[in-house]
Each structure stands twice: as structure tokens, then as C-alpha cells.
Design a protein around this motif. Structure first.
Motif, PDB file in Angstrom:
ATOM      1  N   LEU A 106      -7.690  -4.429  -2.345  1.00  0.00           N
ATOM      2  CA  LEU A 106      -6.519  -4.192  -1.421  1.00  0.00           C
ATOM      3  C   LEU A 106      -6.827  -4.584   0.169  1.00  0.00           C
ATOM      4  O   LEU A 106      -5.981  -5.042   1.113  1.00  0.00           O
ATOM      5  CB  LEU A 106      -6.125  -2.976  -1.169  1.00  0.00           C
ATOM      6  N   SER A 141      -0.755   2.124  -4.836  1.00  0.00           N
ATOM      7  CA  SER A 141      -1.077   1.152  -3.724  1.00  0.00           C
ATOM      8  C   SER A 141       0.075   0.845  -2.994  1.00  0.00           C
ATOM      9  O   SER A 141       0.032   0.407  -1.923  1.00  0.00           O
ATOM     10  CB  SER A 141      -1.710   0.189  -4.239  1.00  0.00           C
ATOM     11  N   TYR A 199      -4.876   6.546   6.414  1.00  0.00           N
ATOM     12  CA  TYR A 199      -3.369   6.021   5.899  1.00  0.00           C
ATOM     13  C   TYR A 199      -3.050   7.167   5.102  1.00  0.00           C
ATOM     14  O   TYR A 199      -3.718   8.236   4.940  1.00  0.00           O
ATOM     15  CB  TYR A 199      -3.679   4.583   4.964  1.00  0.00           C
ATOM     16  N   VAL A 248     -10.480   5.226   5.252  1.00  0.00           N
ATOM     17  CA  VAL A 248     -10.863   4.233   4.751  1.00  0.00           C
ATOM     18  C   VAL A 248     -12.413   3.698   5.916  1.00  0.00           C
ATOM     19  O   VAL A 248     -11.896   3.802   7.101  1.00  0.00           O
ATOM     20  CB  VAL A 248     -10.102   2.932   4.802  1.00  0.00           C
ATOM     21  N   VAL A 301      -0.894   7.967   1.178  1.00  0.00           N
ATOM     22  CA  VAL A 301      -0.669   7.258  -0.058  1.00  0.00           C
ATOM     23  C   VAL A 301       0.070   8.339  -1.025  1.00  0.00           C
ATOM     24  O   VAL A 301      -0.241   9.406  -0.941  1.00  0.00           O
ATOM     25  CB  VAL A 301      -1.911   7.088  -0.718  1.00  0.00           C
ATOM     26  N   LEU A 345      -8.190  -3.260   2.659  1.00  0.00           N
ATOM     27  CA  LEU A 345      -7.755  -2.211   3.711  1.00  0.00           C
ATOM     28  C   LEU A 345      -8.549  -2.066   4.928  1.00  0.00           C
ATOM     29  O   LEU A 345     -10.047  -1.958   4.609  1.00  0.00           O
ATOM     30  CB  LEU A 345      -7.445  -0.802   3.065  1.00  0.00           C
ATOM     31  N   GLU A 346      -8.363  -2.049   5.788  1.00  0.00           N
ATOM     32  CA  GLU A 346      -9.168  -1.900   7.207  1.00  0.00           C
ATOM     33  C   GLU A 346      -9.273  -0.639   7.537  1.00  0.00           C
ATOM     34  O   GLU A 346      -8.972   0.042   7.068  1.00  0.00           O
ATOM     35  CB  GLU A 346      -8.379  -2.863   8.550  1.00  0.00           C
ATOM     36  N   PRO A 349     -10.147  -0.502  -4.276  1.00  0.00           N
ATOM     37  CA  PRO A 349     -10.075  -0.593  -2.985  1.00  0.00           C
ATOM     38  C   PRO A 349     -10.356  -1.912  -2.221  1.00  0.00           C
ATOM     39  O   PRO A 349      -9.657  -2.578  -1.216  1.00  0.00           O
ATOM     40  CB  PRO A 349     -10.919   0.616  -2.444  1.00  0.00           C
ATOM     41  N   ILE A 385       0.908   3.044   0.296  1.00  0.00           N
ATOM     42  CA  ILE A 385       0.004   2.964   1.225  1.00  0.00           C
ATOM     43  C   ILE A 385       0.597   2.705   2.765  1.00  0.00           C
ATOM     44  O   ILE A 385       1.337   1.705   2.976  1.00  0.00           O
ATOM     45  CB  ILE A 385      -1.146   2.468   1.065  1.00  0.00           C
ATOM     46  N   LYS A 386       0.638   3.548   3.586  1.00  0.00           N
ATOM     47  CA  LYS A 386       1.166   3.341   4.965  1.00  0.00           C
ATOM     48  C   LYS A 386       0.207   3.554   6.000  1.00  0.00           C
ATOM     49  O   LYS A 386      -0.901   4.730   5.888  1.00  0.00           O
ATOM     50  CB  LYS A 386       2.346   4.219   5.253  1.00  0.00           C
ATOM     51  N   VAL A 437     -13.224   4.464   0.316  1.00  0.00           N
ATOM     52  CA  VAL A 437     -12.093   4.987   0.418  1.00  0.00           C
ATOM     53  C   VAL A 437     -11.986   6.421   0.104  1.00  0.00           C
ATOM     54  O   VAL A 437     -12.590   6.571  -1.115  1.00  0.00           O
ATOM     55  CB  VAL A 437     -11.129   4.266  -0.146  1.00  0.00           C
TER      56      VAL A 437
END
Length: 305
Positions: A200, A301, A207, A230, A209, A202-203, A197, A304-305, A235
Motif C-alpha cells: 500500500l 484498504s 489513519y 504507520v 480504517v 502508506l507514509e 502494508p 483508509i483515510k 502498521v
């Protein structure tokens, strides 16, 4: 004079026929050829008699799963780790195994659930009958008296032929073994081979997945896509099972309880790695008694949206 000539010709023909007959009787080639062919045929029959026929074997299971991509020793940190081994035959019972990763390759020490095999050969039964005795892997006994075999491993997550010689039947039986990477702790993998994680970036936020489940009997499924949360602490993924009968999960040695009381079992578990299956345990109460089942989870990964 004419009679002498006739007699001489007849005598010459007789001598020639006699010499030709002696030559054919004394020529060793045809006899040697027959003996050589007979020897080869006998050797083939002997080799075939040392290989178990399909009627003598239980039905084999396909142990190479669709997600599996071979993993070489170069992708792992040197050390010793517990590992699960899948066998294509229920008659080849491996109670436990330990993987050793070194600079020159990998070996696995397998503790067997029985003592029915005299030795192993890493290859097919057809190759085993042609091999020298020095290539056979002899068993050793551990402190509990169980038979153990130390075998070389070319790669994890791929089918490896293993011939087992039955002590009782005195025949070679074919097996396929898979040494499973999803049963290894994450510290066994080199950092540059893992998509964590942190990598990646991620903020914080929510999300979705795509998540995939492997292992078990194949009847259980999970909902996908699934929610990712996240935070600064890490995560978390929400895992919703297709059954209400899972009463706990174990991830990286830590137990997690369901977050719902009704309906199909739902869990929030940490995501340690993406784009690589990693092992989890789920306990089901659907059977006559609770039973822990090993699964592998895979989070894509790129989805991820």
C-alpha cells in the motif's frame, strides 16, 4: 349345406378365441414390467432406509460466513499447515486438522474426536447410497489410536458436502464442512495474493480504517472505523472491544495485553494484511473460567483515510 357352413364358422371363431387367449397368457411383457417396477421400488426403499431422517439428526449450523470467498490451491504455497475446520453438526467433532497443498490440489487430514463413523463420502447421503464402495473414505488410526480421515478439498472458505456413515445406526448423515483460510499462517498464501502494508505504500502517520470482526458467538463487536498508526516498524491497529472482559489477544503467535485499565478492552496489534480475513485469538474471562476464542479480523484498504 347351411348347417355345415354354420358349424365351420363357429369352429373358426372358437379357434381364433383360443389362439388369442393363449397369446395373452404367454406374453411375458406385462409380468416383466411389473417385476422391474417392483425391483426399482424396492431399491429406492432400501436406499432411503440408509439415509438418516431429519428426526434422527441434531439441528445443523450454517458454517459458511458472509466474508468467505472460495480459495483454490493455486493461491497457496505448497506445504503442510494446521487448519481449522467448521462442521455443520456438533456430532461430527474434528479435534485437529492439517492441510496439505500440492501442485495437483489439496487434502486435509482430520483427527476425529470419536470413533462413531465407519467411513466418509465427499458428497450428499443421496449420492453416497448410489456410489461404489471404492469411493468411500476409510479411517486410519494415528499413534494415539484416534480415527483420522484424509479427504480431498476443492477449495477453502466454501461449504463442502460430506456424508458420514454411522457405525451404530448404519445410516448416512449429511454434514457440511468449511476449511477455514483465516486459520492459516500468512506464509501459506502466495505473495501476489496478499495486500500487505508494504504494497500500500502508506507514509508514516495516523489513519483510520474500516475494521470487521468475524467468528466467535457473534455477540462481540469492535469499534469501526479504527485507528491505524504507520511507522517505520510497521502498521498497528487500535482494537476496541464491546466488552471489558478480554485479558489478552494472540496475533501470529504473539501475545498482546490491553493498553487500558478501565472500560472496554483496548489493544494495539499489528496489521499483517488488508482485504483478507486473518485469524486472531482473544481470551475472555466473562465465562466461569478463561476461554480463548478464535476470531477473524478484516481491514478494508479502500477505506483508509
Amino acid at each position: 349345406m347351411r348347417m355345415k357352413k354354420v358349424f365351420f364358422v363357429s369352429l373358426l371363431i372358437t379357434l381364433l378365441l383360443f389362439v388369442a387367449g393363449c397369446g395373452s397368457n404367454n406374453d411375458p411383457q406385462p409380468s416383466a414390467g411389473k417385476e422391474e417396477a417392483k425391483t426399482e421400488e424396492t431399491a429406492e426403499e432400501t436406499a432411503d432406509s440408509q439415509i438418516a431422517s431429519s428426526d434422527e439428526k441434531v439441528e445443523s449450523e450454517d458454517v459458511v460466513e458472509e466474508w468467505m470467498i472460495p480459495i483454490a490451491a493455486s493461491e497457496l504455497n505448497p506445504g503442510t499447515y494446521p487448519i481449522e475446520v467448521s462442521s455443520s453438526s456438533s456430532m461430527f467433532n474434528i479435534e485437529s486438522a492439517e492441510l496439505t497443498v500440492a501442485e495437483d490440489g489439496m487434502t486435509v487430514n482430520m483427527v476425529m474426536g470419536g470413533k462413531g463413523y465407519r467411513y466418509l463420502f465427499m458428497g450428499t447421503p443421496e449420492e453416497a447410497v448410489e456410489a461404489a464402495d471404492s469411493e468411500f473414505i476409510q479411517h486410519e488410526e494415528n499413534d494415539d489410536g484416534a480415527h483420522t480421515y484424509n479427504v480431498p478439498v476443492e477449495a477453502l472458505d466454501q461449504g463442502i458436502d460430506c456424508a458420514a456413515f454411522s457405525d451404530k445406526k448404519e445410516k448416512w448423515y449429511d454434514r457440511v464442512l468449511v476449511f477455514r483460510s483465516d486459520s492459516l499462517p500468512l506464509e501459506a498464501f502466495k505473495e501476489d495474493s496478499l495486500i500487505t502494508p508494504e504494497k500500500l505504500g502508506l507514509e508514516a502517520g495516523e489513519y483510520t480504517v474500516e475494521a470487521m470482526l468475524y467468528g466467535g458467538t457473534g455477540r462481540a463487536t469492535i469499534e469501526s472505523p479504527t485507528k491505524l498508526l504507520v511507522t517505520e516498524e510497521g502498521v498497528m491497529a487500535t482494537i476496541t472491544w464491546s466488552s471489558p472482559n478480554y485479558d489478552y489477544m494472540i496475533v501470529d503467535g504473539e501475545k498482546y495485553l490491553p493498553i487500558n485499565e478501565e472500560g472496554n478492552s483496548v489493544y494495539e496489534i499489528p496489521v499483517k494484511v488488508f482485504d483478507r480475513p486473518y485469524g486472531v485469538i482473544a481470551d475472555t474471562v466473562a465465562m466461569s473460567e478463561p476461554h480463548e476464542i478464535s476470531y477473524a479480523l478484516y481491514f478494508d484498504s479502500s477505506s483508509i483515510k
